[in-house]
Design a protein around this motif. Structure first.
Motif, PDB file in Angstrom:
ATOM      1  N   PHE A   1       0.840  -1.196   0.000  1.00  8.31           N
ATOM      2  CA  PHE A   1       0.000   0.000   0.000  1.00  8.31           C
ATOM      3  C   PHE A   1       0.876   1.247   0.000  1.00  8.31           C
ATOM      4  O   PHE A   1       1.996   1.251   0.487  1.00  8.31           O
ATOM      5  CB  PHE A   1      -0.990   0.014   1.176  1.00  8.31           C
ATOM      6  N   ARG A   2       0.316   2.320  -0.586  1.00  7.31           N
ATOM      7  CA  ARG A   2       1.051   3.564  -0.822  1.00  7.31           C
ATOM      8  C   ARG A   2       0.259   4.731  -0.249  1.00  7.31           C
ATOM      9  O   ARG A   2      -0.977   4.746  -0.293  1.00  7.31           O
ATOM     10  CB  ARG A   2       1.259   3.741  -2.328  1.00  7.31           C
ATOM     11  N   ASP A   3       0.970   5.737   0.266  1.00  7.41           N
ATOM     12  CA  ASP A   3       0.288   6.864   0.897  1.00  7.41           C
ATOM     13  C   ASP A   3      -0.596   7.619  -0.102  1.00  7.41           C
ATOM     14  O   ASP A   3      -0.389   7.542  -1.315  1.00  7.41           O
ATOM     15  CB  ASP A   3       1.296   7.813   1.547  1.00  7.41           C
ATOM     16  N   PRO A   4      -1.607   8.341   0.389  1.00  6.21           N
ATOM     17  CA  PRO A   4      -2.608   8.963  -0.496  1.00  6.21           C
ATOM     18  C   PRO A   4      -2.056   9.986  -1.472  1.00  6.21           C
ATOM     19  O   PRO A   4      -2.716  10.296  -2.474  1.00  6.21           O
ATOM     20  CB  PRO A   4      -3.585   9.621   0.490  1.00  6.21           C
ATOM     21  N   ASN A   5      -0.877  10.549  -1.209  1.00  7.28           N
ATOM     22  CA  ASN A   5      -0.275  11.508  -2.139  1.00  7.28           C
ATOM     23  C   ASN A   5       0.764  10.874  -3.059  1.00  7.28           C
ATOM     24  O   ASN A   5       1.305  11.552  -3.924  1.00  7.28           O
ATOM     25  CB  ASN A   5       0.377  12.661  -1.364  1.00  7.28           C
ATOM     26  N   GLY A   6       1.063   9.603  -2.850  1.00 10.42           N
ATOM     27  CA  GLY A   6       2.044   8.935  -3.702  1.00 10.42           C
ATOM     28  C   GLY A   6       3.424   9.560  -3.607  1.00 10.42           C
ATOM     29  O   GLY A   6       4.141   9.651  -4.607  1.00 10.42           O
TER      30      GLY A   6
ATOM     31  N   SER B   1      -7.206  -5.386  -5.563  1.00  8.09           N
ATOM     32  CA  SER B   1      -6.751  -4.011  -5.401  1.00  8.09           C
ATOM     33  C   SER B   1      -7.922  -3.088  -5.094  1.00  8.09           C
ATOM     34  O   SER B   1      -9.058  -3.352  -5.500  1.00  8.09           O
ATOM     35  CB  SER B   1      -6.025  -3.516  -6.660  1.00  8.09           C
ATOM     36  N   LYS B   2      -7.593  -2.015  -4.375  1.00  9.41           N
ATOM     37  CA  LYS B   2      -8.619  -1.044  -4.022  1.00  9.41           C
ATOM     38  C   LYS B   2      -7.971   0.306  -3.734  1.00  9.41           C
ATOM     39  O   LYS B   2      -6.917   0.367  -3.084  1.00  9.41           O
ATOM     40  CB  LYS B   2      -9.394  -1.508  -2.788  1.00  9.41           C
ATOM     41  N   ILE B   3      -8.560   1.380  -4.230  1.00 14.38           N
ATOM     42  CA  ILE B   3      -8.137   2.725  -3.840  1.00 14.38           C
ATOM     43  C   ILE B   3      -8.765   3.005  -2.480  1.00 14.38           C
ATOM     44  O   ILE B   3      -9.985   3.105  -2.363  1.00 14.38           O
ATOM     45  CB  ILE B   3      -8.577   3.778  -4.872  1.00 14.38           C
ATOM     46  N   ILE B   4      -7.919   3.155  -1.484  1.00 14.31           N
ATOM     47  CA  ILE B   4      -8.399   3.346  -0.113  1.00 14.31           C
ATOM     48  C   ILE B   4      -8.670   4.818   0.177  1.00 14.31           C
ATOM     49  O   ILE B   4      -9.717   5.194   0.709  1.00 14.31           O
ATOM     50  CB  ILE B   4      -7.381   2.798   0.909  1.00 14.31           C
ATOM     51  N   ASP B   5      -7.711   5.686  -0.211  1.00 16.30           N
ATOM     52  CA  ASP B   5      -7.829   7.112   0.139  1.00 16.30           C
ATOM     53  C   ASP B   5      -6.877   7.913  -0.747  1.00 16.30           C
ATOM     54  O   ASP B   5      -5.753   8.223  -0.355  1.00 16.30           O
ATOM     55  CB  ASP B   5      -7.473   7.309   1.620  1.00 16.30           C
ATOM     56  N   ALA B   6      -7.314   8.262  -1.932  1.00 18.71           N
ATOM     57  CA  ALA B   6      -6.460   8.993  -2.872  1.00 18.71           C
ATOM     58  C   ALA B   6      -6.671  10.494  -2.746  1.00 18.71           C
ATOM     59  O   ALA B   6      -7.803  10.967  -2.647  1.00 18.71           O
ATOM     60  CB  ALA B   6      -6.735   8.543  -4.294  1.00 18.71           C
ATOM     61  N   ARG B   7      -5.576  11.241  -2.758  1.00 21.94           N
ATOM     62  CA  ARG B   7      -5.611  12.701  -2.748  1.00 21.94           C
ATOM     63  C   ARG B   7      -4.788  13.209  -3.932  1.00 21.94           C
ATOM     64  O   ARG B   7      -4.537  12.472  -4.876  1.00 21.94           O
ATOM     65  CB  ARG B   7      -5.079  13.211  -1.405  1.00 21.94           C
ATOM     66  N   GLU B   8      -4.354  14.442  -3.877  1.00 25.41           N
ATOM     67  CA  GLU B   8      -3.551  14.965  -4.992  1.00 25.41           C
ATOM     68  C   GLU B   8      -2.223  14.224  -5.067  1.00 25.41           C
ATOM     69  O   GLU B   8      -1.508  14.094  -4.076  1.00 25.41           O
ATOM     70  CB  GLU B   8      -3.293  16.461  -4.810  1.00 25.41           C
ATOM     71  N   LYS B   9      -1.906  13.745  -6.249  1.00 23.70           N
ATOM     72  CA  LYS B   9      -0.665  13.008  -6.464  1.00 23.70           C
ATOM     73  C   LYS B   9       0.516  13.971  -6.510  1.00 23.70           C
ATOM     74  O   LYS B   9       0.571  14.862  -7.358  1.00 23.70           O
ATOM     75  CB  LYS B   9      -0.760  12.223  -7.773  1.00 23.70           C
ATOM     76  N   THR B  10       1.459  13.797  -5.575  1.00 31.08           N
ATOM     77  CA  THR B  10       2.623  14.690  -5.495  1.00 31.08           C
ATOM     78  C   THR B  10       3.899  13.895  -5.218  1.00 31.08           C
ATOM     79  O   THR B  10       4.455  13.943  -4.127  1.00 31.08           O
ATOM     80  CB  THR B  10       2.438  15.754  -4.399  1.00 31.08           C
ATOM     81  N   PRO B  11       4.381  13.129  -6.191  1.00 28.47           N
ATOM     82  CA  PRO B  11       5.611  12.364  -5.964  1.00 28.47           C
ATOM     83  C   PRO B  11       6.809  13.275  -5.716  1.00 28.47           C
ATOM     84  O   PRO B  11       6.878  14.392  -6.216  1.00 28.47           O
ATOM     85  CB  PRO B  11       5.777  11.568  -7.258  1.00 28.47           C
ATOM     86  N   CYS B  12       7.747  12.777  -4.933  1.00 27.01           N
ATOM     87  CA  CYS B  12       8.923  13.555  -4.529  1.00 27.01           C
ATOM     88  C   CYS B  12       9.856  13.815  -5.708  1.00 27.01           C
ATOM     89  O   CYS B  12      10.316  12.888  -6.373  1.00 27.01           O
ATOM     90  CB  CYS B  12       9.670  12.794  -3.438  1.00 27.01           C
ATOM     91  N   MET B  13      10.155  15.096  -5.953  1.00 24.49           N
ATOM     92  CA  MET B  13      11.019  15.457  -7.078  1.00 24.49           C
ATOM     93  C   MET B  13      12.443  14.957  -6.881  1.00 24.49           C
ATOM     94  O   MET B  13      13.198  14.762  -7.845  1.00 24.49           O
ATOM     95  CB  MET B  13      11.004  16.982  -7.268  1.00 24.49           C
ATOM     96  N   PHE B  14      12.851  14.714  -5.623  1.00 27.96           N
ATOM     97  CA  PHE B  14      14.239  14.349  -5.351  1.00 27.96           C
ATOM     98  C   PHE B  14      14.581  12.954  -5.867  1.00 27.96           C
ATOM     99  O   PHE B  14      15.753  12.620  -6.032  1.00 27.96           O
ATOM    100  CB  PHE B  14      14.503  14.443  -3.841  1.00 27.96           C
ATOM    101  N   GLU B  15      13.567  12.120  -6.108  1.00 28.08           N
ATOM    102  CA  GLU B  15      13.838  10.805  -6.703  1.00 28.08           C
ATOM    103  C   GLU B  15      14.515  10.964  -8.059  1.00 28.08           C
ATOM    104  O   GLU B  15      15.485  10.276  -8.369  1.00 28.08           O
ATOM    105  CB  GLU B  15      12.534  10.008  -6.862  1.00 28.08           C
TER     106      GLU B  15
ATOM    107  N   GLU C   1      -3.564   3.506  -2.884  1.00 30.28           N
ATOM    108  CA  GLU C   1      -4.017   2.184  -3.317  1.00 30.28           C
ATOM    109  C   GLU C   1      -3.421   1.083  -2.450  1.00 30.28           C
ATOM    110  O   GLU C   1      -2.287   1.185  -1.970  1.00 30.28           O
ATOM    111  CB  GLU C   1      -3.621   1.939  -4.776  1.00 30.28           C
ATOM    112  N   ALA C   2      -4.175   0.017  -2.269  1.00 29.08           N
ATOM    113  CA  ALA C   2      -3.690  -1.211  -1.649  1.00 29.08           C
ATOM    114  C   ALA C   2      -3.858  -2.347  -2.649  1.00 29.08           C
ATOM    115  O   ALA C   2      -4.871  -2.433  -3.349  1.00 29.08           O
ATOM    116  CB  ALA C   2      -4.465  -1.516  -0.375  1.00 29.08           C
ATOM    117  N   ILE C   3      -2.841  -3.208  -2.723  1.00 22.92           N
ATOM    118  CA  ILE C   3      -2.893  -4.396  -3.576  1.00 22.92           C
ATOM    119  C   ILE C   3      -2.536  -5.602  -2.716  1.00 22.92           C
ATOM    120  O   ILE C   3      -1.530  -5.589  -2.005  1.00 22.92           O
ATOM    121  CB  ILE C   3      -1.920  -4.294  -4.765  1.00 22.92           C
TER     122      ILE C   3
END
Length: 474
Positions: A182-187, A236-250, A224-226
């Motif tokens: 599972f991944r946090d709501p902002n990704g 799979s299920k979207i549990i709690d999605a918000r604005e997607k904001t992946p870290c630019m530092f990656e 999302e959780a898988i």
């Protein structure tokens, strides 16, 4: 920042050897500790310790890690002070037996820990937030009575995501039942999903999939959780999605250039970062030299765009770790002295554009400018692919306090003078977004605009806690 892998093999074969091999490919994401836990459906088998993957796992360790489901982890600390005790993965016996590892950082760690201890009577044994996430998950699952079901797992993740403020890409084994991701709501932190003929994989970077011969399916979605059950069925299920904001530092620094994140090649993004900087360039130089290794790609793009020669003027000692992710300043200072050595013929008498991915504390930059002066550089112009870093990170990058960030209270001209360079050209935020190809990315460390609820009080409290932890690093 950390790196993780989760694998479930449907052919019944042990997964430990694949996990060790995969962790070697993401060692750059963490050098403090390494760990693996596997399940043979009846019990867990675990080995973790401080150190690199190659030092932690022996051949006998790999053989003893029985089971067709497993998770592996490499860590560098952004919370805690006891490297060995804070090593991931962690596990709890109840309910079902759950093991977990993650990449990220929980900003409201203290609040959640206090609640777990006082209200749920759960005792944590470390300062690692993976153990915190694991206990929140276990606590929520224990509130739902009855036999195991995937629906109950997903129902437990709803309250978890509402409670946790921060970033997390987590993989977990539900003993005897399957593999959860599972991944946090902002990704904020990356998570890759893949498969091959024998099973499924989750990982921090696509390079793991390439090495282990898995086919990329997609990135796990924000919130999302898988769940992969023992028969290989995907739930799979979207549990709690918000604005997607992946870290630019990656893209700027952390990920390997041969990885792809959110469908964007890290290598291609870094080339474009150099090209974006070239649009702002108005000086004459003899050579473009990268600070190895991360800056090489951007330096090539920059050199080609301005019509200058690209040269390797600094040679890296590959047996010294990444200085940015070392936990204490003294360790960074010593490492910089050992890390890079100049090639005199490429430096003496030349006007140099020195390309670096970022200037965080200024430790490396100041040392390098001094070193290049010593070896006869005529001019040194710093070219930085990341805009000035001014604010602490709550999401898994070791940028803990404003006072250690050189750009937090200095102008570009003041930074130039402090470092001793002839000029500094920083990337712009607009140029950064164009290079990545996304407008919605996390730039909190550049702007102070956090995608989750972070107040000035939170910042001050976090800075105080982290300073205390660093003074106690074991």
């Amino acid at each position: 920042m950390c790196g993780f892998i989760g694998i479930i093999k449907l052919n019944g074969k042990d997964v430990a050897e694949e996990l060790v091999t995969g962790l070697l490919s993401i060692q750059h994401r963490g050098q403090d500790s390494s760990g693996i836990i596997t399940s043979d459906r009846s019990r867990f088998h675990i080995k973790k310790n401080a150190g690199l993957v190659s030092n932690v796992f022996s051949r006998s360790d790999v053989k003893s890690l029985k089971g067709n489901v497993g998770i592996g982890h490499v860590r560098y600390s952004t919370i805690g002070f006891d490297i060995e005790n804070d090593s991931q993965p962690f596990f709890v016996n109840y309910p079902f037996g759950i093991a977990l590892a993650h990449n990220g950082n929980i900003a409201n760690y203290e609040e959640i820990r206090s609640s777990l201890e006082k209200e749920s009577h759960r005792q944590l044994t470390s300062r690692c937030d993976a153990e915190l996430i694991l206990n929140v998950l276990a606590d929520e699952m224990s509130r739902i009575s009855g036999e195991f079901s995937i629906g109950k797992v997903f129902d437990s993740l709803g309250p978890l995501m509402k409670k946790l403020n921060g970033s997390y890409s987590a993989v977990a084994i539900i003993n005897g039942h399957g593999l959860l991701a599972f991944r946090d709501p902002n990704g904020l932190r990356p998570m890759i999903f893949g498969k091959n003929d024998s099973g499924f994989i989750f990982a921090s970077e696509t390079v793991v999939l390439n090495l282990l011969d898995y086919t990329y399916i997609r990135d796990v979605k924000p919130g999302e959780a898988i769940f992969i059950d023992n028969n290989g069925n995907i739930h799979s299920k979207i549990i709690d999605a918000r604005e997607k904001t992946p870290c630019m530092f990656e893209w700027v620094y952390f990920a390997r250039p041969d990885s792809t994140i959110e469908g964007r090649s890290v290598y291609d993004v870094r080339l474009r970062l150099g090209e974006e900087l070239a649009k702002r360039w108005d000086k004459d130089v003899d050579v473009v030299i990268p600070v190895p290794d991360t800056s090489r790609t951007a330096a090539m793009g920059f050199a080609k765009a301005i019509g200058a020669e690209y040269r390797e003027g600094l040679i890296k000692n590959r047996y010294v770790g990444r200085t940015f992710i070392m936990p204490a300043q003294k360790k960074r200072d010593n490492a910089v002295k050992l890390k890079l050595n100049p090639i005199t013929s490429e430096i003496k008498g030349k006007k140099i554009a020195l390309v670096d991915d970022s200037i965080v504390r200024g430790t490396t930059s100041k040392r390098l400018v001094s070193l290049l002066r010593k070896y006869g550089a005529r001019e040194i112009h710093l070219v930085v692919t990341c805009p000035p870093i001014k604010y602490p990170c709550f999401y898994g990058i070791d940028i803990a306090t404003r006072k250690e960030l050189i750009a937090s209270d200095k102008s570009v001209e003041e930074i130039r003078k402090f470092l001793g360079a002839d000029s500094i050209t920083y990337q712009t935020i607009e140029g950064l977004k164009r290079a990545i190809g996304m407008n919605s990315i996390c730039t909190a460390c550049l702007t102070g605009n956090y995608p989750t609820n972070i107040s000035e009080t939170d910042i001050s409290r976090f800075e105080k806690i982290r300073e205390g932890e660093r003074s106690r690093v074991v």
